[in-house]
Enzyme design. Structure first.
Site, PDB file in Angstrom:
ATOM      1  N   HIS A 241       0.796  -1.232   0.000  1.00 15.53           N
ATOM      2  CA  HIS A 241       0.000   0.000   0.000  1.00 15.53           C
ATOM      3  C   HIS A 241       0.838   1.298   0.000  1.00 15.53           C
ATOM      4  CE1 HIS A 241      -3.422  -2.598   1.125  1.00 15.53           C
ATOM      5  NE2 HIS A 241      -2.742  -3.018   2.167  1.00 15.53           N
TER       6      HIS A 241
HETATM    7  O1  RIB Z   1      -5.384  -0.167   4.419  1.00 13.43           O
HETATM    8  C1  RIB Z   1      -3.988  -0.114   4.296  1.00 13.43           C
HETATM    9  C2  RIB Z   1      -3.418   1.001   5.108  1.00 13.43           C
HETATM   10  O2  RIB Z   1      -3.705   0.786   6.484  1.00 13.43           O
HETATM   11  C3  RIB Z   1      -1.888   1.091   5.033  1.00 13.43           C
HETATM   12  O3  RIB Z   1      -1.479   2.418   5.201  1.00 13.43           O
HETATM   13  C4  RIB Z   1      -1.435   0.267   6.197  1.00 13.43           C
HETATM   14  O4  RIB Z   1      -0.139   0.650   6.679  1.00 13.43           O
HETATM   15  C5  RIB Z   1      -2.485   0.620   7.207  1.00 13.43           C
HETATM   16  O5  RIB Z   1      -2.107   1.870   7.799  1.00 13.43           O
END
Ligand code: RIB
Ligand code: CA
Length: 312
Positions: A241
């Protein structure tokens, strides 16, 4: 011309790789500081983890500031089931020696933006509590934000509920404040990040960079992917992500998206934290975000692997 940048994060293995990616590219990104928020794990741990990664990258020039320990209205929600108790499990890294700054992250954000010689880019990788609080305390800082690129939300399915992605779900009120603040927003949601899976082959490419940072990143991503697989939701590699935000700043040509009107659900128990994204502007309101939809995943992982060589 380097881009003045502040990263707000909740490390988290993917936040950690995003920090490494940014810290590995000082010729393009002038990292003014790292502000930290409660999210994947409690604040004390996210701050500790940001300090650990800063030292791994050899970037003690970058201040780390502790921010809000909980969302604006809702109780804290964490994600140890994915990230481990420590938050960046998978890499055996030494205790950080350099302390965090004493100034609260929200106060530092306001002061830094007000004093900035030129507008600053904000990259947010966690719940938006720090950013929303700063905007409420000092609305004038919006004029010193060049743009805000956030990892969060989704056009389609969420990852905490059917409707909501973690960063938005944890603090939907903060997210609603940020999406309605009139900033130049780019939203990188799950629709993009799930196209960028940290497969074993891609993790091996990162490890092959051979630096200590590369090996630590690979270890964290191995753990992250194993937990995703165990959760039964995503096999074949965790969606990577947060580094998408930094990759977009470095190589925007790796991404595609459209302007959309995005509104955050803050009332419905069923869809709390949903980012309702409409490219057709059917509510009669203007687009308030560029919402990314596609990524060149191979180019993305090549950028990460190549950047790890710049670190020690
Ligand atoms: O949904 C993914 C996000 O939530 C990413 O930023 C992960 O690190 C969590 O913070
Ligand atoms: Ca994060």
């Amino acid at each position: 011309m380097t881009t003045p940048l502040i990263i707000d994060c909740d490390p988290g293995q993917d936040d950690a790789v995003a920090l490494l990616l940014a810290m590995a590219n000082p010729s393009e990104l002038e990292l003014l500081g790292v502000t930290v928020v409660a999210g994947n794990v409690p604040l004390a741990r996210t701050v500790y983890n940001a300090r650990v990664i800063r030292e791994l990258a050899g970037r003690l020039d970058v201040p780390v500031l502790a921010g809000c320990p909980r969302p604006i209205l809702l109780p804290p929600r964490t994600a140890e089931y994915i990230h481990g108790e420590g938050g960046i499990d998978g890499a055996d890294l030494p205790e950080p020696s350099a302390p965090p700054e004493l100034t609260h992250a929200v106060v530092w954000l306001i002061e830094t933006l007000r004093l900035a010689a030129r507008p600053v880019t904000l990259a947010t990788l966690g719940p938006l509590t720090n950013i929303a609080t700063a905007l409420v305390m000092a609305p004038d800082i919006a004029g010193k934000v060049e743009r805000l690129v956030l990892m969060g939300g989704a056009i389609g399915q969420g990852n905490v509920t059917a409707s909501a992605e973690f960063n938005i779900y944890v603090d939907p009120h903060a997210a609603a404040a940020v999406f309605s603040a009139g900033l130049d927003l780019t939203m990188i949601g799950l629709d993009v990040t799930h196209q960028a899976r940290a497969t074993p082959a891609r993790i091996a490419r990162i490890a092959a960079a051979g630096t200590k940072a590369a090996r630590a990143a690979a270890g964290m991503l191995d753990f992250f992917s194993a937990r995703y697989a165990e959760s039964g939701r995503v096999a074949g590699g965790a969606p990577l992500h947060d580094p998408c935000v930094i990759a977009y700043l470095l190589r925007p040509e790796l991404f595609e998206g459209r302007p959309m009107e995005v509104e955050v659900e803050t009332a419905s128990a069923l869809t709390l934290g949903r980012t309702a994204c409409d490219p057709h502007l059917r509510r009669g309101r203007p687009a308030n975000a560029l919402v990314l939809e596609r990524i060149d995943a191979e180019g993305y992982f090549s950028l990460i692997a190549d950047s790890m060589i710049n670190l020690r």
